[in-house]
Design a protein around this motif. Structure first.
Motif, PDB file in Angstrom:
ATOM      1  N   UNK A  62     -24.184   0.529 -23.003  1.00  0.00           N
ATOM      2  CA  UNK A  62     -23.950   0.806 -25.192  1.00  0.00           C
ATOM      3  C   UNK A  62     -24.843   2.163 -25.342  1.00  0.00           C
ATOM      4  N   UNK A  63     -25.602   2.952 -23.999  1.00  0.00           N
ATOM      5  CA  UNK A  63     -26.231   4.403 -23.663  1.00  0.00           C
ATOM      6  C   UNK A  63     -24.965   5.233 -24.197  1.00  0.00           C
ATOM      7  N   UNK A  64     -23.995   4.572 -23.726  1.00  0.00           N
ATOM      8  CA  UNK A  64     -22.838   5.723 -23.609  1.00  0.00           C
ATOM      9  C   UNK A  64     -22.173   5.808 -25.261  1.00  0.00           C
ATOM     10  N   UNK A  65     -22.569   4.566 -25.603  1.00  0.00           N
ATOM     11  CA  UNK A  65     -22.131   4.629 -27.391  1.00  0.00           C
ATOM     12  C   UNK A  65     -23.235   5.537 -28.320  1.00  0.00           C
ATOM     13  N   UNK A  66     -24.702   5.020 -27.712  1.00  0.00           N
ATOM     14  CA  UNK A  66     -25.563   6.101 -27.998  1.00  0.00           C
ATOM     15  C   UNK A  66     -25.492   7.493 -28.056  1.00  0.00           C
ATOM     16  N   UNK A  67     -25.802   8.066 -27.034  1.00  0.00           N
ATOM     17  CA  UNK A  67     -25.742   9.116 -26.657  1.00  0.00           C
ATOM     18  C   UNK A  67     -24.111   9.892 -27.519  1.00  0.00           C
TER      19      UNK A  67
ATOM     20  N   UNK B 138     -28.786  13.470 -19.581  1.00  0.00           N
ATOM     21  CA  UNK B 138     -29.289  12.221 -19.515  1.00  0.00           C
ATOM     22  C   UNK B 138     -29.590  12.183 -18.461  1.00  0.00           C
ATOM     23  N   UNK B 139     -30.850  10.952 -18.145  1.00  0.00           N
ATOM     24  CA  UNK B 139     -31.719  10.851 -16.442  1.00  0.00           C
ATOM     25  C   UNK B 139     -31.607   9.165 -15.932  1.00  0.00           C
ATOM     26  N   UNK B 140     -31.106   9.308 -14.667  1.00  0.00           N
ATOM     27  CA  UNK B 140     -30.754   7.386 -14.733  1.00  0.00           C
ATOM     28  C   UNK B 140     -31.873   6.566 -13.695  1.00  0.00           C
ATOM     29  N   UNK B 141     -32.136   5.797 -14.150  1.00  0.00           N
ATOM     30  CA  UNK B 141     -32.496   5.048 -12.740  1.00  0.00           C
ATOM     31  C   UNK B 141     -31.654   4.509 -11.428  1.00  0.00           C
ATOM     32  N   UNK B 142     -31.213   4.809 -10.184  1.00  0.00           N
ATOM     33  CA  UNK B 142     -30.985   4.109  -9.120  1.00  0.00           C
ATOM     34  C   UNK B 142     -30.157   3.191  -9.308  1.00  0.00           C
ATOM     35  N   UNK B 143     -30.669   2.164 -10.190  1.00  0.00           N
ATOM     36  CA  UNK B 143     -30.282   0.448 -10.453  1.00  0.00           C
ATOM     37  C   UNK B 143     -29.235   1.162 -11.489  1.00  0.00           C
ATOM     38  N   UNK B 144     -29.195   1.211 -12.271  1.00  0.00           N
ATOM     39  CA  UNK B 144     -28.350   2.079 -13.604  1.00  0.00           C
ATOM     40  C   UNK B 144     -27.390   2.734 -13.741  1.00  0.00           C
ATOM     41  N   UNK B 145     -27.392   3.425 -12.177  1.00  0.00           N
ATOM     42  CA  UNK B 145     -25.938   4.180 -11.798  1.00  0.00           C
ATOM     43  C   UNK B 145     -24.662   2.531 -11.219  1.00  0.00           C
ATOM     44  N   UNK B 146     -26.065   1.522 -11.300  1.00  0.00           N
ATOM     45  CA  UNK B 146     -24.959   1.077 -11.021  1.00  0.00           C
ATOM     46  C   UNK B 146     -24.231  -0.012 -11.589  1.00  0.00           C
ATOM     47  N   UNK B 147     -24.071   0.095 -12.760  1.00  0.00           N
ATOM     48  CA  UNK B 147     -23.338  -0.519 -13.836  1.00  0.00           C
ATOM     49  C   UNK B 147     -22.429   0.887 -14.815  1.00  0.00           C
ATOM     50  N   UNK B 148     -23.394   1.924 -14.800  1.00  0.00           N
ATOM     51  CA  UNK B 148     -22.629   3.188 -15.069  1.00  0.00           C
ATOM     52  C   UNK B 148     -22.405   4.594 -14.437  1.00  0.00           C
ATOM     53  N   UNK B 149     -21.499   5.200 -14.060  1.00  0.00           N
ATOM     54  CA  UNK B 149     -21.494   6.055 -13.409  1.00  0.00           C
ATOM     55  C   UNK B 149     -22.719   7.402 -13.880  1.00  0.00           C
ATOM     56  N   UNK B 150     -23.322   8.157 -13.173  1.00  0.00           N
ATOM     57  CA  UNK B 150     -23.478   9.580 -13.372  1.00  0.00           C
ATOM     58  C   UNK B 150     -22.162  10.317 -14.539  1.00  0.00           C
ATOM     59  N   UNK B 151     -20.927  10.322 -13.278  1.00  0.00           N
ATOM     60  CA  UNK B 151     -20.580  11.402 -13.657  1.00  0.00           C
ATOM     61  C   UNK B 151     -19.582  10.988 -15.409  1.00  0.00           C
ATOM     62  N   UNK B 152     -19.562   9.765 -15.919  1.00  0.00           N
ATOM     63  CA  UNK B 152     -19.768   8.851 -17.400  1.00  0.00           C
ATOM     64  C   UNK B 152     -20.090   9.940 -18.175  1.00  0.00           C
ATOM     65  N   UNK B 153     -21.094  10.325 -17.823  1.00  0.00           N
ATOM     66  CA  UNK B 153     -22.233  10.190 -19.425  1.00  0.00           C
ATOM     67  C   UNK B 153     -22.387  11.824 -18.706  1.00  0.00           C
ATOM     68  N   UNK B 154     -22.496  12.785 -17.370  1.00  0.00           N
ATOM     69  CA  UNK B 154     -21.752  14.146 -16.575  1.00  0.00           C
ATOM     70  C   UNK B 154     -20.355  14.697 -18.010  1.00  0.00           C
ATOM     71  N   UNK B 155     -19.399  13.661 -17.852  1.00  0.00           N
ATOM     72  CA  UNK B 155     -18.327  14.274 -18.735  1.00  0.00           C
ATOM     73  C   UNK B 155     -18.324  14.153 -20.112  1.00  0.00           C
TER      74      UNK B 155
END
Length: 404
Positions: free
Chosen positions: A21-26, A38-55
Protein backbone atom coordinates in the motif's frame (compact mmCIF):
# COMPACT_ATOMS: atom_id res chain seq x y z
CA UNK A 1 -0.81 25.80 -5.07
CA UNK A 2 -1.19 22.61 -3.03
CA UNK A 3 0.10 22.63 0.54
CA UNK A 4 2.22 19.67 -0.56
CA UNK A 5 3.92 21.54 -3.38
CA UNK A 6 7.73 21.20 -3.15
CA UNK A 7 7.57 19.36 0.20
CA UNK A 8 10.40 16.86 0.71
CA UNK A 9 8.75 13.73 2.06
CA UNK A 10 10.60 10.65 3.26
CA UNK A 11 8.52 7.48 3.40
CA UNK A 12 9.86 4.77 5.70
CA UNK A 13 8.60 1.33 4.67
CA UNK A 14 8.89 -1.58 7.08
CA UNK A 15 8.15 -5.25 6.48
CA UNK A 16 4.49 -6.16 6.66
CA UNK A 17 1.83 -7.43 4.28
CA UNK A 18 0.59 -3.83 3.95
CA UNK A 19 3.93 -2.74 2.46
CA UNK A 20 2.41 -2.77 -1.02
CA UNK A 21 0.00 0.00 0.00
CA UNK A 22 2.98 2.31 0.48
CA UNK A 23 3.36 2.28 -3.31
CA UNK A 24 -0.06 3.90 -3.70
CA UNK A 25 0.63 6.37 -0.89
CA UNK A 26 3.84 7.49 -2.56
CA UNK A 27 1.96 7.99 -5.81
CA UNK A 28 -0.74 10.05 -4.08
CA UNK A 29 1.82 12.29 -2.38
CA UNK A 30 3.57 12.88 -5.68
CA UNK A 31 0.26 13.78 -7.32
CA UNK A 32 -0.20 16.41 -4.61
CA UNK A 33 3.12 17.99 -5.59
CA UNK A 34 5.52 16.45 -3.05
CA UNK A 35 8.99 15.14 -3.88
CA UNK A 36 9.23 11.71 -2.28
CA UNK A 37 12.19 9.56 -1.27
CA UNK A 38 11.95 6.11 0.30
CA UNK A 39 13.98 4.24 2.88
CA UNK A 40 13.23 0.59 3.61
CA UNK A 41 14.00 -2.01 6.22
CA UNK A 42 15.49 -5.30 5.07
CA UNK A 43 12.21 -7.05 5.84
CA UNK A 44 10.31 -4.54 3.68
CA UNK A 45 12.39 -5.51 0.66
CA UNK A 46 11.00 -9.05 0.98
CA UNK A 47 7.52 -7.67 0.20
CA UNK A 48 8.28 -4.83 -2.26
CA UNK A 49 11.51 -4.31 -4.17
CA UNK A 50 13.51 -1.08 -3.86
CA UNK A 51 13.42 -0.88 -7.67
CA UNK A 52 9.64 -0.38 -7.51
CA UNK A 53 9.99 2.73 -5.36
CA UNK A 54 13.03 3.97 -7.26
CA UNK A 55 11.18 3.75 -10.57
CA UNK A 56 8.09 5.42 -9.12
CA UNK A 57 9.84 8.30 -7.33
CA UNK A 58 12.79 8.68 -9.73
CA UNK A 59 14.86 9.01 -6.56
CA UNK A 60 17.43 6.62 -5.04
CA UNK A 61 16.05 4.24 -2.40
CA UNK A 62 18.03 3.99 0.82
CA UNK A 63 17.92 0.39 2.05
CA UNK A 64 21.53 -0.43 2.93
CA UNK A 65 23.41 1.92 5.25
CA UNK A 66 26.75 0.43 4.18
CA UNK A 67 26.28 1.22 0.50
CA UNK A 68 27.66 4.70 -0.18
CA UNK A 69 25.59 6.30 -2.97
CA UNK A 70 27.55 9.53 -2.54
CA UNK A 71 30.96 9.25 -0.81
CA UNK A 72 30.78 12.93 0.15
CA UNK A 73 27.70 12.42 2.35
CA UNK A 74 26.70 10.00 5.09
CA UNK A 75 23.57 8.39 3.64
CA UNK A 76 21.18 8.44 6.59
CA UNK A 77 22.21 11.94 7.70
CA UNK A 78 21.93 13.37 4.18
CA UNK A 79 18.44 11.93 3.77
CA UNK A 80 17.43 13.15 7.24
CA UNK A 81 18.61 16.68 6.47
CA UNK A 82 16.76 16.65 3.13
CA UNK A 83 13.46 15.69 4.81
CA UNK A 84 10.65 18.18 5.51
CA UNK A 85 8.23 15.48 6.67
CA UNK A 86 8.69 11.79 7.45
CA UNK A 87 6.01 9.12 7.44
CA UNK A 88 6.50 5.53 8.60
CA UNK A 89 4.07 3.36 6.65
CA UNK A 90 3.37 0.62 7.33
CA UNK A 91 4.91 0.87 10.80
CA UNK A 92 5.24 -2.65 12.16
CA UNK A 93 5.39 -3.51 15.85
CA UNK A 94 9.13 -4.08 15.42
CA UNK A 95 9.78 -0.67 13.84
CA UNK A 96 7.62 1.07 16.46
CA UNK A 97 9.53 -0.64 19.27
CA UNK A 98 12.88 0.39 17.81
CA UNK A 99 11.89 4.02 17.27
CA UNK A 100 10.32 4.30 20.74
CA UNK A 101 13.57 3.10 22.32
CA UNK A 102 16.02 4.94 20.09
CA UNK A 103 17.41 1.84 18.40
CA UNK A 104 19.15 2.54 15.10
CA UNK A 105 20.49 -0.63 13.53
CA UNK A 106 19.66 -0.33 9.82
CA UNK A 107 19.19 2.22 7.04
CA UNK A 108 15.60 3.07 8.00
CA UNK A 109 16.05 3.44 11.77
CA UNK A 110 19.30 5.41 11.53
CA UNK A 111 17.51 7.84 9.19
CA UNK A 112 14.57 8.11 11.59
CA UNK A 113 16.85 8.84 14.54
CA UNK A 114 18.75 11.51 12.58
CA UNK A 115 15.62 13.26 11.31
CA UNK A 116 14.49 16.41 13.11
CA UNK A 117 11.53 17.04 10.76
CA UNK A 118 7.96 16.19 11.89
CA UNK A 119 7.35 12.44 11.98
CA UNK A 120 4.11 10.54 11.36
CA UNK A 121 3.44 6.90 12.15
CA UNK A 122 0.87 4.61 10.53
CA UNK A 123 0.80 1.32 12.51
CA UNK A 124 -0.22 -1.84 10.65
CA UNK A 125 -0.07 -5.31 12.17
CA UNK A 126 -2.08 -8.20 13.55
CA UNK A 127 -4.75 -7.08 16.03
CA UNK A 128 -3.20 -9.08 18.91
CA UNK A 129 0.19 -7.51 18.26
CA UNK A 130 -1.40 -4.07 18.16
CA UNK A 131 -3.24 -4.64 21.45
CA UNK A 132 -0.17 -6.03 23.19
CA UNK A 133 0.76 -3.83 26.19
CA UNK A 134 4.32 -3.46 24.90
CA UNK A 135 3.11 -2.07 21.55
CA UNK A 136 0.65 0.28 23.25
CA UNK A 137 3.39 1.44 25.62
CA UNK A 138 5.71 2.08 22.66
CA UNK A 139 3.01 4.02 20.76
CA UNK A 140 2.37 6.15 23.85
CA UNK A 141 6.11 6.88 24.03
CA UNK A 142 6.16 7.98 20.40
CA UNK A 143 3.33 10.44 21.06
CA UNK A 144 5.11 11.71 24.18
CA UNK A 145 8.15 12.29 22.00
CA UNK A 146 6.05 14.43 19.63
CA UNK A 147 5.34 11.96 16.82
CA UNK A 148 1.85 11.88 15.30
CA UNK A 149 0.22 8.43 15.31
CA UNK A 150 -2.73 7.41 13.15
CA UNK A 151 -5.07 4.82 14.69
CA UNK A 152 -5.20 1.74 12.46
CA UNK A 153 -8.45 0.65 10.84
CA UNK A 154 -10.62 -2.30 11.79
CA UNK A 155 -11.09 -4.77 8.95
CA UNK A 156 -10.08 -8.06 7.40
CA UNK A 157 -6.50 -8.92 8.32
CA UNK A 158 -4.02 -11.11 6.45
CA UNK A 159 -4.76 -13.87 8.95
CA UNK A 160 -8.31 -14.15 7.63
CA UNK A 161 -10.27 -12.58 10.46
CA UNK A 162 -11.49 -9.09 11.34
CA UNK A 163 -9.58 -7.01 13.85
CA UNK A 164 -7.96 -3.61 14.53
CA UNK A 165 -4.57 -3.26 12.95
CA UNK A 166 -5.36 -2.90 9.28
CA UNK A 167 -3.53 -0.07 7.51
CA UNK A 168 -5.91 2.73 6.47
CA UNK A 169 -6.24 3.37 2.74
CA UNK A 170 -3.70 5.75 1.15
CA UNK A 171 -6.34 8.44 0.48
CA UNK A 172 -7.26 8.47 4.18
CA UNK A 173 -3.61 8.79 5.15
CA UNK A 174 -3.09 11.71 2.76
CA UNK A 175 -6.19 13.43 4.16
CA UNK A 176 -4.88 12.98 7.71
CA UNK A 177 -1.45 14.32 6.81
CA UNK A 178 -2.93 17.24 4.88
CA UNK A 179 -5.16 18.31 7.75
CA UNK A 180 -2.24 18.10 10.17
CA UNK A 181 -0.10 20.26 7.90
CA UNK A 182 -2.88 22.82 7.57
CA UNK A 183 -3.39 22.96 11.34
CA UNK A 184 0.31 23.56 11.91
CA UNK A 185 0.66 26.45 9.44
CA UNK A 186 -0.77 29.62 10.94
CA UNK A 187 0.56 31.81 8.12
CA UNK A 188 -1.81 30.43 5.47
CA UNK A 189 -3.78 33.26 3.82
CA UNK A 190 -7.19 32.07 5.04
CA UNK A 191 -6.07 30.91 8.49
CA UNK A 192 -8.71 31.80 11.07
CA UNK A 193 -11.34 32.54 8.40
CA UNK A 194 -14.70 30.78 8.10
CA UNK A 195 -15.62 30.01 4.50
CA UNK A 196 -19.09 28.82 3.51
CA UNK A 197 -19.35 27.06 0.12
CA UNK A 198 -22.47 25.84 -1.67
CA UNK A 199 -22.38 23.23 -4.44
CA UNK A 200 -24.50 21.09 -6.74
CA UNK A 201 -27.84 21.61 -8.47
CA UNK A 202 -30.92 22.00 -6.29
CA UNK A 203 -33.93 19.74 -6.84
CA UNK A 204 -37.52 21.02 -6.86
CA UNK A 205 -39.93 18.12 -6.50
CA UNK A 206 -42.82 17.61 -8.94
CA UNK A 207 -43.96 14.35 -7.38
CA UNK A 208 -42.19 11.69 -5.28
CA UNK A 209 -40.09 10.48 -8.24
CA UNK A 210 -39.60 13.55 -10.47
CA UNK A 211 -37.96 16.89 -9.94
CA UNK A 212 -36.70 20.01 -11.73
CA UNK A 213 -32.94 20.44 -11.63
CA UNK A 214 -29.97 21.25 -13.85
CA UNK A 215 -26.72 19.71 -15.10
CA UNK A 216 -24.49 20.84 -12.23
CA UNK A 217 -22.15 18.09 -10.99
CA UNK A 218 -20.95 20.05 -7.97
CA UNK A 219 -17.29 19.75 -9.05
CA UNK A 220 -16.60 23.49 -9.01
CA UNK A 221 -18.06 23.95 -5.53
CA UNK A 222 -16.18 20.93 -4.19
CA UNK A 223 -12.95 22.30 -5.66
CA UNK A 224 -13.62 25.67 -3.98
CA UNK A 225 -14.19 23.95 -0.62
CA UNK A 226 -11.05 21.83 -0.95
CA UNK A 227 -8.80 24.72 -1.91
CA UNK A 228 -10.23 27.00 0.79
CA UNK A 229 -9.37 24.32 3.34
CA UNK A 230 -5.83 24.02 1.93
CA UNK A 231 -5.46 27.78 2.31
CA UNK A 232 -6.19 27.44 6.02
CA UNK A 233 -9.91 28.21 6.27
CA UNK A 234 -12.49 26.50 8.44
CA UNK A 235 -14.82 25.34 5.68
CA UNK A 236 -18.49 24.38 5.64
CA UNK A 237 -19.80 22.82 2.43
CA UNK A 238 -23.56 22.86 1.85
CA UNK A 239 -24.29 20.58 -1.09
CA UNK A 240 -27.05 18.81 -2.90
CA UNK A 241 -26.51 15.05 -3.44
CA UNK A 242 -23.67 14.42 -5.90
CA UNK A 243 -21.52 11.53 -7.07
CA UNK A 244 -18.46 13.21 -5.55
CA UNK A 245 -16.50 12.21 -2.46
CA UNK A 246 -16.96 14.62 0.42
CA UNK A 247 -13.80 16.74 0.87
CA UNK A 248 -11.78 15.76 3.92
CA UNK A 249 -11.52 18.22 6.79
CA UNK A 250 -14.69 20.04 5.75
CA UNK A 251 -18.03 20.22 7.57
CA UNK A 252 -20.64 18.80 5.20
CA UNK A 253 -24.37 19.59 5.15
CA UNK A 254 -26.68 18.03 2.55
CA UNK A 255 -29.76 19.77 1.16
CA UNK A 256 -32.15 19.14 -1.71
CA UNK A 257 -34.20 22.20 -2.60
CA UNK A 258 -33.55 25.92 -2.93
CA UNK A 259 -35.66 26.47 0.20
CA UNK A 260 -33.51 24.04 2.22
CA UNK A 261 -30.37 25.67 0.87
CA UNK A 262 -31.64 29.12 1.88
CA UNK A 263 -32.38 27.90 5.41
CA UNK A 264 -28.94 26.35 5.91
CA UNK A 265 -26.95 29.19 4.36
CA UNK A 266 -28.88 31.81 6.32
CA UNK A 267 -28.19 29.95 9.57
CA UNK A 268 -24.42 30.06 8.88
CA UNK A 269 -24.08 33.44 7.17
CA UNK A 270 -23.79 35.69 10.24
CA UNK A 271 -20.65 33.89 11.45
CA UNK A 272 -19.11 33.50 7.98
CA UNK A 273 -16.20 35.54 6.63
CA UNK A 274 -16.63 34.45 3.02
CA UNK A 275 -19.57 32.98 1.11
CA UNK A 276 -18.83 31.12 -2.13
CA UNK A 277 -22.21 30.54 -3.79
CA UNK A 278 -21.20 27.93 -6.37
CA UNK A 279 -24.46 25.94 -6.20
CA UNK A 280 -26.68 26.01 -9.28
CA UNK A 281 -29.98 27.03 -7.75
CA UNK A 282 -33.18 26.27 -9.67
CA UNK A 283 -34.89 29.49 -10.74
CA UNK A 284 -38.35 27.89 -10.58
CA UNK A 285 -40.21 25.27 -8.58
CA UNK A 286 -43.66 23.74 -8.97
CA UNK A 287 -46.35 25.74 -7.22
CA UNK A 288 -47.43 22.51 -5.58
CA UNK A 289 -45.70 19.13 -5.49
CA UNK A 290 -48.17 16.26 -5.51
CA UNK A 291 -47.99 13.43 -2.96
CA UNK A 292 -48.28 10.56 -5.42
CA UNK A 293 -46.53 9.79 -8.69
CA UNK A 294 -48.28 11.47 -11.62
CA UNK A 295 -49.53 8.67 -13.88
CA UNK A 296 -49.96 8.88 -17.61
CA UNK A 297 -53.67 8.96 -18.44
CA UNK A 298 -55.21 7.23 -21.51
CA UNK A 299 -55.74 9.76 -24.28
CA UNK A 300 -53.67 12.43 -22.49
CA UNK A 301 -51.75 14.60 -24.96
CA UNK A 302 -50.00 16.96 -22.56
CA UNK A 303 -49.44 18.05 -18.99
CA UNK A 304 -49.41 21.60 -17.66
CA UNK A 305 -46.99 22.27 -14.82
CA UNK A 306 -47.47 25.55 -12.97
CA UNK A 307 -44.19 27.05 -11.75
CA UNK A 308 -43.21 29.89 -9.45
CA UNK A 309 -39.88 31.57 -8.79
CA UNK A 310 -37.60 30.31 -6.05
CA UNK A 311 -35.98 32.69 -3.58
CA UNK A 312 -32.96 34.66 -4.82
CA UNK A 313 -30.62 33.39 -2.12
CA UNK A 314 -27.57 35.32 -3.23
CA UNK A 315 -29.39 38.64 -3.42
CA UNK A 316 -31.01 38.16 -0.01
CA UNK A 317 -27.75 37.33 1.72
CA UNK A 318 -25.67 40.01 -0.02
CA UNK A 319 -28.18 42.58 1.27
CA UNK A 320 -27.50 41.36 4.82
CA UNK A 321 -23.71 41.71 4.64
CA UNK A 322 -21.94 42.95 7.75
CA UNK A 323 -18.43 42.50 6.41
CA UNK A 324 -18.72 39.14 4.65
CA UNK A 325 -17.05 38.75 1.26
CA UNK A 326 -19.69 37.33 -1.08
CA UNK A 327 -18.77 35.49 -4.28
CA UNK A 328 -21.44 34.55 -6.80
CA UNK A 329 -21.32 32.32 -9.87
CA UNK A 330 -23.07 32.82 -13.20
CA UNK A 331 -23.38 30.16 -15.90
CA UNK A 332 -24.27 31.86 -19.19
CA UNK A 333 -24.77 30.74 -22.78
CA UNK A 334 -24.76 34.19 -24.43
CA UNK A 335 -23.82 37.83 -23.70
CA UNK A 336 -21.51 36.68 -20.92
CA UNK A 337 -20.11 40.04 -19.80
CA UNK A 338 -23.35 41.98 -20.10
CA UNK A 339 -25.31 39.44 -18.06
CA UNK A 340 -22.52 39.04 -15.52
CA UNK A 341 -22.03 42.77 -14.95
CA UNK A 342 -25.77 43.16 -14.44
CA UNK A 343 -25.82 40.37 -11.87
CA UNK A 344 -22.78 41.75 -10.06
CA UNK A 345 -24.42 45.15 -9.66
CA UNK A 346 -27.99 44.05 -8.93
CA UNK A 347 -26.98 41.57 -6.25
CA UNK A 348 -24.30 43.81 -4.71
CA UNK A 349 -21.64 41.10 -4.86
CA UNK A 350 -17.98 41.45 -4.01
CA UNK A 351 -17.04 39.13 -6.85
CA UNK A 352 -18.79 37.27 -9.63
CA UNK A 353 -17.34 34.22 -11.37
CA UNK A 354 -18.91 33.93 -14.82
CA UNK A 355 -18.48 31.24 -17.43
CA UNK A 356 -19.88 30.50 -20.86
CA UNK A 357 -21.12 26.92 -20.53
CA UNK A 358 -21.79 26.71 -24.27
CA UNK A 359 -18.03 26.50 -24.87
CA UNK A 360 -16.24 23.12 -25.02
CA UNK A 361 -14.51 22.11 -21.79
CA UNK A 362 -16.25 24.82 -19.79
CA UNK A 363 -18.77 24.40 -17.01
CA UNK A 364 -21.03 21.49 -16.21
CA UNK A 365 -19.77 17.98 -15.41
CA UNK A 366 -16.25 18.40 -16.78
CA UNK A 367 -12.98 18.69 -14.89
CA UNK A 368 -11.95 21.96 -16.56
CA UNK A 369 -13.35 25.45 -16.62
CA UNK A 370 -12.65 28.92 -17.96
CA UNK A 371 -14.06 31.86 -16.06
CA UNK A 372 -14.18 35.62 -16.06
CA UNK A 373 -13.73 37.28 -12.66
CA UNK A 374 -15.69 40.47 -12.14
CA UNK A 375 -15.34 42.80 -9.16
CA UNK A 376 -16.83 46.27 -8.61
CA UNK A 377 -14.95 49.11 -10.32
CA UNK A 378 -12.37 46.78 -11.87
CA UNK A 379 -11.60 45.43 -15.33
CA UNK A 380 -12.86 41.83 -15.75
CA UNK A 381 -10.14 39.18 -15.81
CA UNK A 382 -10.54 36.00 -17.87
CA UNK A 383 -8.56 32.88 -17.02
CA UNK A 384 -7.22 30.28 -19.39
CA UNK A 385 -8.94 26.90 -19.66
CA UNK A 386 -7.72 25.24 -16.45
CA UNK A 387 -8.62 22.45 -14.09
CA UNK A 388 -11.37 23.34 -11.65
CA UNK A 389 -8.86 23.10 -8.82
CA UNK A 390 -6.67 25.70 -10.54
CA UNK A 391 -9.74 27.87 -11.15
CA UNK A 392 -10.57 27.63 -7.43
CA UNK A 393 -7.05 28.82 -6.59
CA UNK A 394 -7.42 31.75 -9.01
CA UNK A 395 -10.78 32.78 -7.55
CA UNK A 396 -9.69 32.58 -3.91
CA UNK A 397 -6.37 34.31 -4.60
CA UNK A 398 -8.24 37.16 -6.29
CA UNK A 399 -10.64 37.36 -3.33
CA UNK A 400 -7.76 37.44 -0.84
CA UNK A 401 -6.10 40.22 -2.85
CA UNK A 402 -9.38 42.15 -2.62
CA UNK A 403 -9.28 41.96 1.17
CA UNK A 404 -11.39 38.86 1.79
Amino acid sequence: MSIWQDQHVTVVVSGGIASYKAIYLVRQLMKQGATVRVTMTAHATEFVTPLTFQTLTQQPVFSDEFTMQDPKHVGHVALADWTDLMIMVPATANLIAKVANGIADDAATTTILATTAPKYVVPAMNSHMYANPATQRNLAQLQTDGLQVLTPATGMLAEGYVGRGRMPEPDEIVDWLTQTLIDQQTDLPLHGKKVLVTAGGTREMIDPVRYISNRSSGKMGYAMATVARELGAEVTLISTPTALTQPAGVQYIEVLSAAELLTQVTAKFATTDMLVMAAAVSDYRPVKAVDQKIKKQPGQTGLTLELTETADILKQLAAQKTGQFVIGFAAETQHLLANAEKKLAEKKLDMLVANDVSQPGVGFNGDTNQVTLLTPNSTPVTTNLLSKTEIAHSVLTAAINRGA
